[in-house]
Enzyme design. Structure first.
Site, mmCIF file in Angstrom:
data_model
loop_
_atom_site.group_PDB
_atom_site.id
_atom_site.type_symbol
_atom_site.label_atom_id
_atom_site.label_comp_id
_atom_site.label_asym_id
_atom_site.label_seq_id
_atom_site.Cartn_x
_atom_site.Cartn_y
_atom_site.Cartn_z
ATOM 1 C CE LYS A 152 -4.203 1.573 1.952
ATOM 2 N NZ LYS A 152 -5.147 1.742 0.888
HETATM 3 N N1 PMP Z 1 -7.403 -2.062 -2.852
HETATM 4 C C1 PMP Z 1 -7.380 -0.912 -3.140
HETATM 5 C C2 PMP Z 1 -5.811 -0.242 -3.857
HETATM 6 C C3 PMP Z 1 -7.249 -0.334 -1.965
HETATM 7 O O1 PMP Z 1 -6.243 1.058 -2.143
HETATM 8 C C4 PMP Z 1 -7.869 -0.233 -0.797
HETATM 9 C C5 PMP Z 1 -8.416 0.000 0.333
HETATM 10 N N2 PMP Z 1 -7.309 0.514 0.848
HETATM 11 C C6 PMP Z 1 -9.109 -1.771 -0.871
HETATM 12 C C7 PMP Z 1 -8.606 -2.259 -2.358
HETATM 13 C C8 PMP Z 1 -9.626 -2.290 -0.091
HETATM 14 O O2 PMP Z 1 -8.540 -3.009 1.624
HETATM 15 P P1 PMP Z 1 -9.061 -3.253 2.852
HETATM 16 O O3 PMP Z 1 -10.122 -3.507 3.292
HETATM 17 O O4 PMP Z 1 -8.177 -3.241 3.982
HETATM 18 O O5 PMP Z 1 -9.367 -0.723 2.840
#
Ligand code: PMP
Length: 292
Positions: A152
């Site tokens: 991320k």
């Molecule tokens: N995919 C991407 C590219 C994201 O940025 C996010 C948001 N963080 C998610 C999926 C969903 O992940 P999460 O459930 O950890 O927020």
């Protein structure tokens, strides 16, 4: 503007004094990583999973965090308290730190550490009831060999440009395929299809962010609703033929998709399985959001 306090490199400071160097490689190159986390009723949802993912992201970028896991855990709670929030959104950020104008990441001094606690902007309420329209982005998700989507990172331009495609089409989210044409995820959400009462979602090797909400659905919510989940590669035609499609994310929680491009999904409303999962999610976090 209401008074807001930011945790910056070990100190709580007023928002207007929470500034970073123009030489920080987080700004110059998008070199760094982050987490988006939710607090519900004073409990920090899946905090430990977010800290695990942050550690994995930092490790893959060869960025050594400036603060221990314990210090960050404590700082997140202090930031919520300082802003009088029991429900909200927390942004945890590690930047590479201030360096020279060159790319060399290891010439940067200490990594920057930032924690912001704010209120949360969900998708409009009607969309949770009616289902949202999304498009399929023309731009594929960046291949893991180039920049692993499971990191991320602060470099979100692949997603942002796909989001611009969505905005140009008058919708709020875009489905991204991987380079081989398999369904990967959305710009800020993971994706699930429902077929004959079973859930299907792309596996890690599709090249996705391993969403915390996605994992919560797989490990806890789906089993609690008696639903099986399969993680496997699939293509767009299968998604378009699904009975239901829904998205998951920290900000979005769980939201149904009623249309993809010009194709109506299922009967064009939020389907029963999606509705059951939304209800299960809400009652679980309202009761006692799990921090582990
Ligand atoms: N995919 C991407 C590219 C994201 O940025 C996010 C948001 N963080 C998610 C999926 C969903 O992940 P999460 O459930 O950890 O927020």
């Amino acid at each position: 503007m209401p008074h807001q306090t930011i945790w910056l490199n070990g100190e709580l400071v007023d928002r207007e004094h929470a500034t970073v160097s123009v030489y920080d490689h987080g700004l110059l190159y998008g070199d760094g990583c982050f987490e988006g986390i939710r607090a519900y009723n004073g409990r920090i949802f899946k905090l430990e999973s977010h800290l695990d993912r942050m550690e994995r992201s930092a490790e893959k970028l060869r960025l050594t965090p400036a603060f221990s896991r314990e210090a960050i855990r404590d700082a997140i709670r202090r930031t919520l308290d300082a802003n009088g929030l029991t429900d909200g959104y927390i942004r945890l950020i590690y930047t590479r730190g201030a360096g020279t104008l060159g790319l060399h990441p290891f010439r940067c001094e200490t990594p920057g550490t930032i924690i912001i606690a704010d209120s949360i902007q969900l998708y409009p309420k009607e969309l949770y009831e009616q289902g949202m329209h999304v498009i399929v982005a023309r731009r594929p998700r960046i291949p893991a060999q180039c920049l692993d989507p499971s990191v991320k990172s602060l470099n979100y331009l692949n997603n942002i440009l796909a989001k611009v495609e969505a905005i140009d089409a008058g919708v709020l989210e875009a489905i991204m395929l991987n380079y081989e044409g398999h369904v990967a995820e959305c710009t800020g959400d993971n994706i699930f299809a429902v077929r004959n009462g079973r859930l299907v979602t792309p596996p890690p090797e599709a090249g996705i962010l391993l969403g915390i909400t996605r994992q919560f659905v797989i490990d806890e919510l789906a089993p609690s609703c008696g639903l099986e989940v399969e993680q496997r590669l699939f293509r767009l035609d299968e998604l378009l033929d699904a009975d239901e499609v829904f998205l998951t994310g920290t900000a979005a929680e769980i939201i149904g998709v009623s249309r993809i491009d010009d194709r109506v999904i299922g009967s064009g409303v939020v389907g029963p399985v999606t509705a059951q999962l939304i209800e299960a999610f809400r009652s679980r976090v309202a009761r006692e959001a799990p921090e582990n």
